[in-house]
Design an enzyme around this catalytic site. Structure first.
Site, PDB file in Angstrom:
ATOM      1  N   ASP A 149      28.950  20.860  12.348  1.00 50.14           N
ATOM      2  CA  ASP A 149      29.607  21.183  11.083  1.00 50.14           C
ATOM      3  C   ASP A 149      29.396  22.641  10.703  1.00 50.14           C
ATOM      4  O   ASP A 149      30.293  23.303  10.199  1.00 50.14           O
ATOM      5  CB  ASP A 149      29.062  20.303   9.961  1.00 50.14           C
ATOM      6  N   ASP A 162      28.875  25.226  12.699  1.00 50.87           N
ATOM      7  CA  ASP A 162      29.704  26.100  13.531  1.00 50.87           C
ATOM      8  C   ASP A 162      31.158  26.036  13.080  1.00 50.87           C
ATOM      9  O   ASP A 162      31.864  27.045  13.068  1.00 50.87           O
ATOM     10  CB  ASP A 162      29.615  25.683  15.004  1.00 50.87           C
ATOM     11  N   TYR A 163      31.584  24.834  12.718  1.00 49.48           N
ATOM     12  CA  TYR A 163      32.965  24.659  12.267  1.00 49.48           C
ATOM     13  C   TYR A 163      33.209  25.477  10.999  1.00 49.48           C
ATOM     14  O   TYR A 163      34.159  26.257  10.913  1.00 49.48           O
ATOM     15  CB  TYR A 163      33.249  23.176  12.016  1.00 49.48           C
ATOM     16  N   SER A 221      40.712  19.599  -0.309  1.00 51.22           N
ATOM     17  CA  SER A 221      39.335  19.791   0.145  1.00 51.22           C
ATOM     18  C   SER A 221      38.630  20.600  -0.939  1.00 51.22           C
ATOM     19  O   SER A 221      39.250  21.013  -1.907  1.00 51.22           O
ATOM     20  CB  SER A 221      39.313  20.501   1.488  1.00 51.22           C
ATOM     21  N   GLU A 239      25.617  16.644  -7.687  1.00 51.92           N
ATOM     22  CA  GLU A 239      25.533  15.360  -6.978  1.00 51.92           C
ATOM     23  C   GLU A 239      25.219  15.605  -5.514  1.00 51.92           C
ATOM     24  O   GLU A 239      25.429  16.690  -5.007  1.00 51.92           O
ATOM     25  CB  GLU A 239      26.902  14.642  -7.032  1.00 51.92           C
ATOM     26  N   ASP A 274      27.670  12.393   3.426  1.00 48.92           N
ATOM     27  CA  ASP A 274      28.411  12.733   4.635  1.00 48.92           C
ATOM     28  C   ASP A 274      29.161  11.503   5.140  1.00 48.92           C
ATOM     29  O   ASP A 274      28.680  10.773   5.999  1.00 48.92           O
ATOM     30  CB  ASP A 274      27.422  13.244   5.690  1.00 48.92           C
ATOM     31  N   ARG A 320      42.318   9.911   3.207  1.00 56.84           N
ATOM     32  CA  ARG A 320      42.834  11.202   2.778  1.00 56.84           C
ATOM     33  C   ARG A 320      44.128  11.565   3.503  1.00 56.84           C
ATOM     34  O   ARG A 320      45.002  12.198   2.926  1.00 56.84           O
ATOM     35  CB  ARG A 320      41.777  12.277   3.030  1.00 56.84           C
ATOM     36  N   GLU A 352      33.183   8.097  -1.620  1.00 54.24           N
ATOM     37  CA  GLU A 352      32.874   8.341  -0.220  1.00 54.24           C
ATOM     38  C   GLU A 352      32.467   7.036   0.456  1.00 54.24           C
ATOM     39  O   GLU A 352      31.550   6.357  -0.001  1.00 54.24           O
ATOM     40  CB  GLU A 352      31.720   9.355  -0.160  1.00 54.24           C
ATOM     41  N   LYS A 411      26.241  23.661   0.815  1.00 56.65           N
ATOM     42  CA  LYS A 411      25.801  22.922   1.991  1.00 56.65           C
ATOM     43  C   LYS A 411      24.447  23.399   2.476  1.00 56.65           C
ATOM     44  O   LYS A 411      24.144  24.590   2.427  1.00 56.65           O
ATOM     45  CB  LYS A 411      26.834  23.094   3.091  1.00 56.65           C
TER      46      LYS A 411
HETATM   47  S1  IVH Z   1      34.090  15.580  -5.191  1.00 55.06           S
HETATM   48  C1  IVH Z   1      38.307  17.198  -5.982  1.00 55.06           C
HETATM   49  N1  IVH Z   1      31.697  14.555  -4.851  1.00 55.06           N
HETATM   50  O1  IVH Z   1      32.983  15.887   0.470  1.00 55.06           O
HETATM   51  C2  IVH Z   1      36.884  16.877  -5.778  1.00 55.06           C
HETATM   52  N2  IVH Z   1      33.054  14.928  -2.948  1.00 55.06           N
HETATM   53  O2  IVH Z   1      35.752  18.114   0.569  1.00 55.06           O
HETATM   54  C3  IVH Z   1      36.698  15.811  -4.804  1.00 55.06           C
HETATM   55  N3  IVH Z   1      32.039  14.204  -0.847  1.00 55.06           N
HETATM   56  O3  IVH Z   1      35.313  14.548   2.014  1.00 55.06           O
HETATM   57  C4  IVH Z   1      35.415  15.814  -4.105  1.00 55.06           C
HETATM   58  N4  IVH Z   1      30.152  13.458  -1.712  1.00 55.06           N
HETATM   59  O4  IVH Z   1      34.876  12.999   0.002  1.00 55.06           O
HETATM   60  C5  IVH Z   1      32.830  14.970  -4.258  1.00 55.06           C
HETATM   61  N5  IVH Z   1      29.568  13.621  -4.691  1.00 55.06           N
HETATM   62  C6  IVH Z   1      30.706  14.026  -4.116  1.00 55.06           C
HETATM   63  C7  IVH Z   1      30.899  13.936  -2.723  1.00 55.06           C
HETATM   64  C8  IVH Z   1      32.102  14.411  -2.179  1.00 55.06           C
HETATM   65  C9  IVH Z   1      30.854  13.625  -0.603  1.00 55.06           C
HETATM   66  C10 IVH Z   1      33.042  14.523   0.179  1.00 55.06           C
HETATM   67  C11 IVH Z   1      34.468  14.318  -0.188  1.00 55.06           C
HETATM   68  C12 IVH Z   1      35.190  15.183   0.779  1.00 55.06           C
HETATM   69  C13 IVH Z   1      34.229  16.313   0.934  1.00 55.06           C
HETATM   70  C14 IVH Z   1      34.661  17.475   0.090  1.00 55.06           C
END
Ligand code: IVH
Length: 665
Positions: A34, A36-37, A83, A114, A118, A137, A174, A312
């Site tokens: 992740d 590196d990506y 995203s 929060e 993953d 998604r 998630e 991150k």
């Molecule tokens: S909020 C518009 N909260 O991380 C806001 N995302 O691109 C929507 N993810 O795959 C995202 N935990 O599903 C939010 N506590 C959290 C999260 C979370 C994991 C994921 C999300 C997406 C990526 C963000």
């Protein structure tokens, strides 16, 4: 950089990212880490911004990526699934805060922090408070409908309580897999497909796209809700999280509030320390503006909302050299390559080995002996070889040739066409025999104390046992003659072997190590059939009639009992006088003769299923609550029966309570 070089670099980055997207979204694989990506995306974004003349309209840096899979109903998202911005750097997070405060008065500003779980993003649409559909998604605009699979997830309620409005309500969150469920499933995957899954996230993504919901249920997915989407934003995000929790969604309890950058880092630093101990993988934290009106005010860019950012965590990576590759033979004969490297310190522990999973992995890494490699602590804590430093490859680096013979018994290895794993098919291979016996004696199975690897190996070597059943025929004198076996411990071994005879059918079944049948299914089968004889004579239809027993499992059980070796094994156990029946566990005595009434929607069982389970365990069920009722099993939206039970003082229990009574908790 010259223009030519620049263009080439951008092309290379685009190709690399396009491939990574394709691999990830279509095949559930991660060809690069992740980190590196993200780094490649950032570099490409930077180059595209500085040199728009070389940018393309379909840049993978701008793409959301797409998980769309043929064969699934396509459902448009009412609100696009964007995203979110992400960063590994403290400065960038501070920059983001500065931008937010340009529009929002800092004294009126609060952030919710929060965990960033993953997993896989999921949109749940409720209509008139009933779950109508669940959508992935997809490409952000349109997703795949995966409702049937999502209905298996117990932390997703089928119905919303009255506090929620009628009409359309969308919940996002998630889908993820705990590390423990991932490990358990991986064991199964190794048996079933001869190949291990890369990580919990990819496994969760793949599970959602299975065509058979029963099959998907085996993966034991979980869900954390993190947003409610409605047309008119009011209130706070924090308040929404609380409402979600009240509605029966799992909402992660690790969340905090902060007003500024130091406040945010105080929370994320504390989480970094507990990260490895969490039961699921996280890749960072998500910081959100709490006030929903402020969120609207901040708006979004084409790619992502401006009111949220992911911070991150960097993954610790260390370079070392690959010294040797050895091979391990599992209980089912799968041969797994193991990398041995110069010991390194990783996250405070000394690491010298990592599994390479299979030969596809070695090929994918392009790994050779004596290579310099980068080792990371994988999400699952287990160290992982993530890449090869090709620039440092020594001249005498050697190719790693797959073995053709079993490293333990020397039999020729096989490789199924669709299986990635090399397999030793010799059922008498000492490695398999040893592991099968150890599994039989292991704690979750027959729990035979004092029977460990050293003893099993010497018993096999001396020819005193051939299978686990032979343990029950051992005599004390035979043990006393073994090396390092004192009189006292010989007696202990004999005693604990004898003691295990009474464990019962559930433990015994687990001990058999039947393909695809783990601990839970063993208990389920034992409870259903009550005796080994009944299970043995079950037809395929009988087996398939049981909730949670899928086709492959049913076939595997059916075949097992028709194998001569298994028949012989069982008759030896019979001869030894083992308890081949299932007696309800101590806890479920509580159910015998008790009268149950069911009401409302239960989180995971249908009412019919629950009735069946209660009756099998010796309980009775009736339709109306009276003074004679022992328990009211109440689920979501329980009504008049619940009132009556309360009035009469009848004990009210949840599905979870029932599971505890049954020893399934
Ligand atoms: S909020 C518009 N909260 O991380 C806001 N995302 O691109 C929507 N993810 O795959 C995202 N935990 O599903 C939010 N506590 C959290 C999260 C979370 C994991 C994921 C999300 C997406 C990526 C963000």
């Amino acid at each position: 950089m010259s223009d030519d070089k620049l263009r080439k670099r951008m092309e290379a980055l685009r190709a690399k990212l396009a491939d990574a997207n394709e691999q990830y979204y279509r095949h559930g694989r991660s060809p690069m880490s992740d980190g590196d990506y993200d780094m490649a995306v950032k570099e490409l974004e930077r180059l595209e911004a500085a040199h728009p003349e070389f940018a393309t309209s379909d840049s993978p840096a701008a793409a959301v990526g797409s998980d769309l899979t043929p064969g699934f109903r396509k459902v448009p998202h009412k609100y696009p699934m964007l995203s979110i911005q992400n960063t590994y750097s403290e400065e960038e997070l501070a920059d983001w805060h500065r931008q937010v405060t340009e529009k929002i008065d800092p004294t009126a500003l609060e952030y919710v922090v929060e965990l960033k779980i993953d997993g896989v993003a999921m949109s749940l649409v409720y209509e008139d408070r009933k779950l109508a559909y669940a959508v992935t998604r997809g490409d952000g605009t349109v997703g795949d409908e995966v409702t049937a699979n999502v209905r298996n997830i117990k932390t997703i309620p089928d119905k919303l309580p009255a506090a929620f409005p009628m009409g359309r309500v969308e919940v996002r969150g998630e889908i993820y897999m705990t590390r423990e469920n991932f490990r358990a499933f991986n064991e199964y995957a190794l048996l079933e497909y001869g190949k291990e899954q890369q990580n919990p996230r990819n496994t969760a993504a793949g599970s959602l796209k299975l065509k058979d919901p029963k099959e998907s249920a085996l993966r034991k997915l979980d869900f954390y809700a993190y947003a409610i989407l409605v047309d008119e934003a009011k209130g706070t995000h924090w308040g929404n999280l609380e409402a979600l929790a009240k509605a029966g969604f799992a909402v992660n309890d690790k969340r905090g509030k902060a007003k500024d950058v130091p406040g945010i880092f105080a929370i994320t630093d504390a989480w970094l320390k507990i990260r490895d101990g969490l039961p699921y993988n996280i890749d960072g934290a998500v910081v959100k503006v709490d006030d929903l009106r402020q969120q609207v005010l901040l708006g979004r860019t084409a790619k992502s909302p401006k009111w949220v950012i992911a911070y991150k965590y960097k993954t610790e990576a260390v370079e070392t050299t690959l010294e040797e590759v050895t091979y391990q033979v599992g209980r089912t004969g799968a041969v797994t390559p193991v990398a041995h490297f110069k010991p390194i310190l990783l996250g405070g522990t000394l690491v010298k080995r990592a599994t390479l999973h299979n030969f596809d992995e070695i090929e994918r890494l392009g790994l050779k002996l004596k290579d310099h490699v980068i080792v990371e602590k994988g999400g699952e804590i287990i160290p992982k070889v993530v890449s090869v430093v090709e620039a440092k490859r020594p001249k005498d680096a050697q190719a790693i040739e797959p073995p053709t013979a079993c490293p333990v018994c020397g039999s020729e290895l096989s490789r199924d066409e669709e299986e990635v794993a090399l397999r030793c098919d010799n059922l008498r291979c000492p490695a398999q025999v040893t592991r099968a016996i150890l599994h039989f004696a292991s704690r979750p199975a027959m729990n035979i104390e004092n029977v460990g690897p050293a003893l099993v190996e010497s018993l096999l070597k001396e020819g005193l046992i051939k299978t686990a059943a032979d343990l029950y025929f051992l005599r004390r004198e035979q043990l006393e003659n073994l090396e390092r076996m004192a009189e006292k411990s010989a007696a202990n071994v004999i005693a604990s072997i004898a003691e295990s005879k009474g464990r019962g059918l559930d433990k015994l079944l687990h001990g058999f190590g039947i393909r695809f049948i783990g601990k839970t299914s063993s208990t389920l089968l034992a409870r259903h059939f009550k005796s080994l004889d009944a299970l043995r004579s079950a037809t395929l239809e009988d087996l398939l009639g049981i909730h949670e027993i899928g086709e492959r499992m049913a076939q595997s059980i059916f075949d097992f009992f028709r194998e001569p070796a298994a028949q012989e094994f069982i008759s030896r156990l019979q001869e030894a006088g083992l308890n081949l029946t299932y007696e309800a566990a101590a806890g479920s005595e509580e159910l015998a003769g008790k009268i149950f009434v069911l009401t409302g929607t239960l989180p995971t069982w249908s009412r019919d299923e629950a009735k069946e389970i209660i009756e099998k365990a010796g309980g009775k069920t009736t339709d109306s609550v009276s003074k004679k009722t022992s328990f009211l099993l109440a689920g979501e939206a329980a009504g008049s029966k619940l009132e009556k039970a309360n009035k009469l003082g009848v004990k009210v229990i949840s599905e979870e309570d029932l599971k505890n009574m049954l020893g399934l908790g």
